[in-house]
Enzyme design. Sequence first.
Site, PDB file in Angstrom:
ATOM      1  N   PRO A   2       0.837  -1.205   0.000  1.00 34.40           N
ATOM      2  CA  PRO A   2       0.000   0.000   0.000  1.00 34.40           C
ATOM      3  C   PRO A   2       0.870   1.252   0.000  1.00 34.40           C
ATOM      4  CG  PRO A   2      -0.830  -1.598   1.575  1.00 34.40           C
ATOM      5  CD  PRO A   2       0.501  -2.120   1.092  1.00 34.40           C
ATOM      6  N   GLU A   3       0.546   2.184  -0.889  1.00 36.43           N
ATOM      7  CA  GLU A   3       1.297   3.426  -0.980  1.00 36.43           C
ATOM      8  C   GLU A   3       0.450   4.554  -0.400  1.00 36.43           C
ATOM      9  OE1 GLU A   3       2.917   3.855  -4.966  1.00 36.43           O
ATOM     10  OE2 GLU A   3       3.122   1.689  -5.154  1.00 36.43           O
ATOM     11  N   LYS A  60       3.747   6.255   4.526  1.00 37.80           N
ATOM     12  CA  LYS A  60       2.948   5.028   4.525  1.00 37.80           C
ATOM     13  C   LYS A  60       2.606   4.564   5.947  1.00 37.80           C
ATOM     14  CE  LYS A  60       5.354   3.646   0.289  1.00 37.80           C
ATOM     15  NZ  LYS A  60       6.217   2.632  -0.356  1.00 37.80           N
ATOM     16  N   HIS A 110      -5.016 -15.428   9.298  1.00 42.86           N
ATOM     17  CA  HIS A 110      -4.014 -14.372   9.181  1.00 42.86           C
ATOM     18  C   HIS A 110      -4.305 -13.165  10.076  1.00 42.86           C
ATOM     19  CE1 HIS A 110      -2.294 -16.680   5.957  1.00 42.86           C
ATOM     20  NE2 HIS A 110      -3.428 -16.647   5.276  1.00 42.86           N
ATOM     21  N   LYS A 174      22.958  14.123  -9.209  1.00 49.60           N
ATOM     22  CA  LYS A 174      22.543  12.744  -8.940  1.00 49.60           C
ATOM     23  C   LYS A 174      22.557  11.929 -10.236  1.00 49.60           C
ATOM     24  CE  LYS A 174      21.203  12.748  -4.492  1.00 49.60           C
ATOM     25  NZ  LYS A 174      21.343  14.148  -4.142  1.00 49.60           N
ATOM     26  N   ARG A 283      13.021  -3.193  -9.188  1.00 49.29           N
ATOM     27  CA  ARG A 283      11.578  -2.956  -9.226  1.00 49.29           C
ATOM     28  C   ARG A 283      11.089  -2.935 -10.671  1.00 49.29           C
ATOM     29  NH1 ARG A 283       9.683  -0.661  -4.589  1.00 49.29           N
ATOM     30  NH2 ARG A 283       7.689  -1.495  -5.347  1.00 49.29           N
TER      31      ARG A 283
END
EC number: 3.2.2.23
Length: 293
Positions: A2-3, A60, A110, A174, A283
């Site tokens: 979840p973001e 988060k 769970h 960067k 990712r």
Amino acid sequence: MPELPEVETVRKGLEQKLKNFIIKRVEICRESTVAYPIDKQDFVKGLQNSLINKWDRRGKYLIAKLKKADRNHTYIENEMSLKNNGSLVVHLRMTGYFTFNKNPTSPCKHTRIRLFDNNNNELRYIDVRSFGQMWWVREGLSPKNIIKGLGALGPEPFSEKFNISYLTKIILNKTRSIKSILLDQTIVAGIGNIYADESLYSAGISPFREARTIEKHELIKLRIAIIEVLKKSIGAGGTTFSDFRDLEGENGNFGLQTNVYRRTGKKCHACKNLIERQKISGRSTHWCRKCQK
């Protein structure tokens, strides 16, 4: 995982549903879910007779502000009269979610944590992969000092600190990809894989670009895209591709509106080029080679 939009959706649901919720009983079904205090009974005792006063979000993380209620309290008319009782902090990690049950049943396989009020209403925390964590931080201690990840977070995307001046300084020299920059929680809080991909697509920026090559006008577009994509997802209740559920057990609907995420091999909505997928820093990354430069 979840973001920001998913966690914000959960925060809103908790705030709306848990009016005058005084924790009378705490049941720990999996001890590893409690990250702090070390003594699990301190966690239980700390939460008992606590009124959940307010739900906040930082990145988060979910943060419940607690008030200390008398053991005989069943309803609080004036919350301001109660002393603060620290904070309950939650990180859902990969698969954590809450359910609210007026008629509690036996815990499912769970179930990790169960909180009950005086009317036996249950706030149940469920986590299939068991990576989620909870902390009770007593009054007088700062959650930021107790929880390393919380203290290291960068600014919120909706905050005034997340501006062009800040972004310009961040990307200076960067060589990392712009996507890896967006995923770095110490740079900006709450953005994960889904919304990094969607924001970069909306801004027309390749996720593989070195951050230092992003020009100011592109940064302006990217900042706007991030805010708009996040707001749109919050409005849709977040994104569900696996385990995410809101407090009512409903899926988020933003996944139906994505432009690139999980659309590998499908046509780009804008140019009809096929959406591609490749890994960046481990990712999966989704993008349109033609629309993103």
